[in-house]
Design a protein around this motif. Structure first.
Motif, mmCIF file in Angstrom:
data_model
loop_
_atom_site.group_PDB
_atom_site.id
_atom_site.type_symbol
_atom_site.label_atom_id
_atom_site.label_comp_id
_atom_site.label_asym_id
_atom_site.label_seq_id
_atom_site.Cartn_x
_atom_site.Cartn_y
_atom_site.Cartn_z
ATOM 1 N N VAL A 195 0.846 -1.296 -0.263
ATOM 2 C CA VAL A 195 0.156 0.066 0.116
ATOM 3 C C VAL A 195 0.861 0.751 0.212
ATOM 4 O O VAL A 195 0.854 2.000 -0.429
ATOM 5 C CB VAL A 195 -0.693 -0.236 1.294
ATOM 6 C CG1 VAL A 195 -1.427 1.271 1.163
ATOM 7 C CG2 VAL A 195 -1.429 -1.445 1.524
ATOM 8 N N ALA A 196 1.452 0.975 1.122
ATOM 9 C CA ALA A 196 2.697 2.310 1.186
ATOM 10 C C ALA A 196 3.568 2.470 -0.356
ATOM 11 O O ALA A 196 4.036 3.639 -0.651
ATOM 12 C CB ALA A 196 3.594 2.857 1.733
ATOM 13 N N ALA A 197 4.202 1.838 -0.626
ATOM 14 C CA ALA A 197 4.528 1.686 -2.467
ATOM 15 C C ALA A 197 3.567 1.782 -3.245
ATOM 16 O O ALA A 197 4.325 3.465 -4.131
ATOM 17 C CB ALA A 197 5.443 -0.103 -2.661
ATOM 18 N N ALA A 198 2.589 1.896 -3.468
ATOM 19 C CA ALA A 198 1.843 2.157 -4.122
ATOM 20 C C ALA A 198 1.372 3.898 -4.343
ATOM 21 O O ALA A 198 1.358 4.548 -5.325
ATOM 22 C CB ALA A 198 0.258 1.300 -4.332
ATOM 23 N N CYS A 199 1.499 3.830 -3.079
ATOM 24 C CA CYS A 199 0.884 5.578 -3.024
ATOM 25 C C CYS A 199 1.995 5.671 -3.039
ATOM 26 O O CYS A 199 1.748 7.445 -4.105
ATOM 27 C CB CYS A 199 0.728 5.691 -0.988
ATOM 28 S SG CYS A 199 -0.710 4.907 -0.799
ATOM 29 N N LEU A 200 3.231 5.969 -2.989
ATOM 30 C CA LEU A 200 4.238 6.996 -2.776
ATOM 31 C C LEU A 200 5.064 6.675 -4.817
ATOM 32 O O LEU A 200 5.584 7.716 -5.196
ATOM 33 C CB LEU A 200 5.330 6.609 -1.882
ATOM 34 C CG LEU A 200 6.001 6.911 -0.523
ATOM 35 C CD1 LEU A 200 7.069 5.554 -0.276
ATOM 36 C CD2 LEU A 200 5.592 8.450 -0.518
ATOM 37 N N TRP A 201 4.937 4.984 -4.507
ATOM 38 C CA TRP A 201 5.282 5.090 -6.219
ATOM 39 C C TRP A 201 4.196 5.545 -7.484
ATOM 40 O O TRP A 201 4.373 6.346 -8.039
ATOM 41 C CB TRP A 201 5.659 3.488 -6.807
ATOM 42 C CG TRP A 201 6.459 3.652 -8.303
ATOM 43 C CD1 TRP A 201 5.189 2.904 -8.741
ATOM 44 C CD2 TRP A 201 7.146 3.884 -7.812
ATOM 45 N NE1 TRP A 201 6.189 2.712 -9.905
ATOM 46 C CE2 TRP A 201 7.766 3.564 -9.968
ATOM 47 C CE3 TRP A 201 8.703 4.126 -7.734
ATOM 48 C CZ2 TRP A 201 8.646 3.956 -10.280
ATOM 49 C CZ3 TRP A 201 9.833 4.468 -8.667
ATOM 50 C CH2 TRP A 201 9.934 3.934 -9.534
ATOM 51 N N ALA A 202 2.770 5.345 -7.202
ATOM 52 C CA ALA A 202 1.582 5.923 -8.111
ATOM 53 C C ALA A 202 1.512 7.033 -8.242
ATOM 54 O O ALA A 202 0.462 7.725 -9.217
ATOM 55 C CB ALA A 202 1.217 4.071 -8.083
#
Length: 165
Positions: free
Chosen positions: A87-94
């Motif tokens: 979730v965090a990676a998706a928030c930061l990356w996407a």
């Protein structure tokens, strides 16, 4: 201070990184939002388990602590951290760190604070020099940020659009 530095570093990365709008790890979910909602609900459920086991270990539930309670508390904390990473990676990356309205800004700030609070909790748990109130204080901060970030995202999504399919 280290936890604050982690939160600021994540916020800076999210601000300067060019959002991609998608992530390859959202499959088998139909959208990135569906993945984020379901994983966030899982983290929130594990955070509730963390709260219950912590209150039980500290004698706040009126129940005698059991030998398995500590391992269950630690395992649910590790699992919550692992489930939160996509979730965090998706928030930061996407999506990046965004501020186009108050809810989104609150979510971006709290999202970075979750990992700062997590780092602070790990440091406090392993420290032998801090007072006894430090662990519940930092654990409470971590719980508050998890609840806040979930309320400003997954729970908002469910209230606005319903459960994702």
């Amino acid at each position: 201070m280290i936890g604050a530095a982690v939160a600021v570093a994540l916020g800076v990365f999210g601000s300067v990184h060019e959002p991609t709008g998608e992530v390859p790890w959202q499959r088998p979910f139909p959208s990135i939002y569906a993945m984020k909602v379901w994983f966030s609900l899982g983290v929130l459920l594990l955070a509730a388990l963390q709260l219950c086991t912590a209150l039980w270990m500290y004698g706040r539930l009126g129940l005698r602590a059991r030998p398995w309670l500590g391992p269950v508390h630690r395992a649910s904390g590790y699992l919550a951290f692992v489930v939160s990473l996509p979730v965090a990676a998706a928030c930061l990356w996407a999506m990046g760190f965004q501020s186009y309205d108050a809810r989104v800004l609150t979510h971006s700030i709290l999202g970075t604070m979750v990992y700062g609070a997590f780092v602070a909790k790990v440091i406090v748990v392993h420290s032998r020099r801090l007072p006894g109130w430090a662990i519940p204080a930092v654990g409470g901060l971590l719980l508050a940020t998890v609840v806040g970030v979930t309320a400003s995202s997954a729970l908002w999504w469910i209230a606005t659009f319903g459960l994702p399919r």
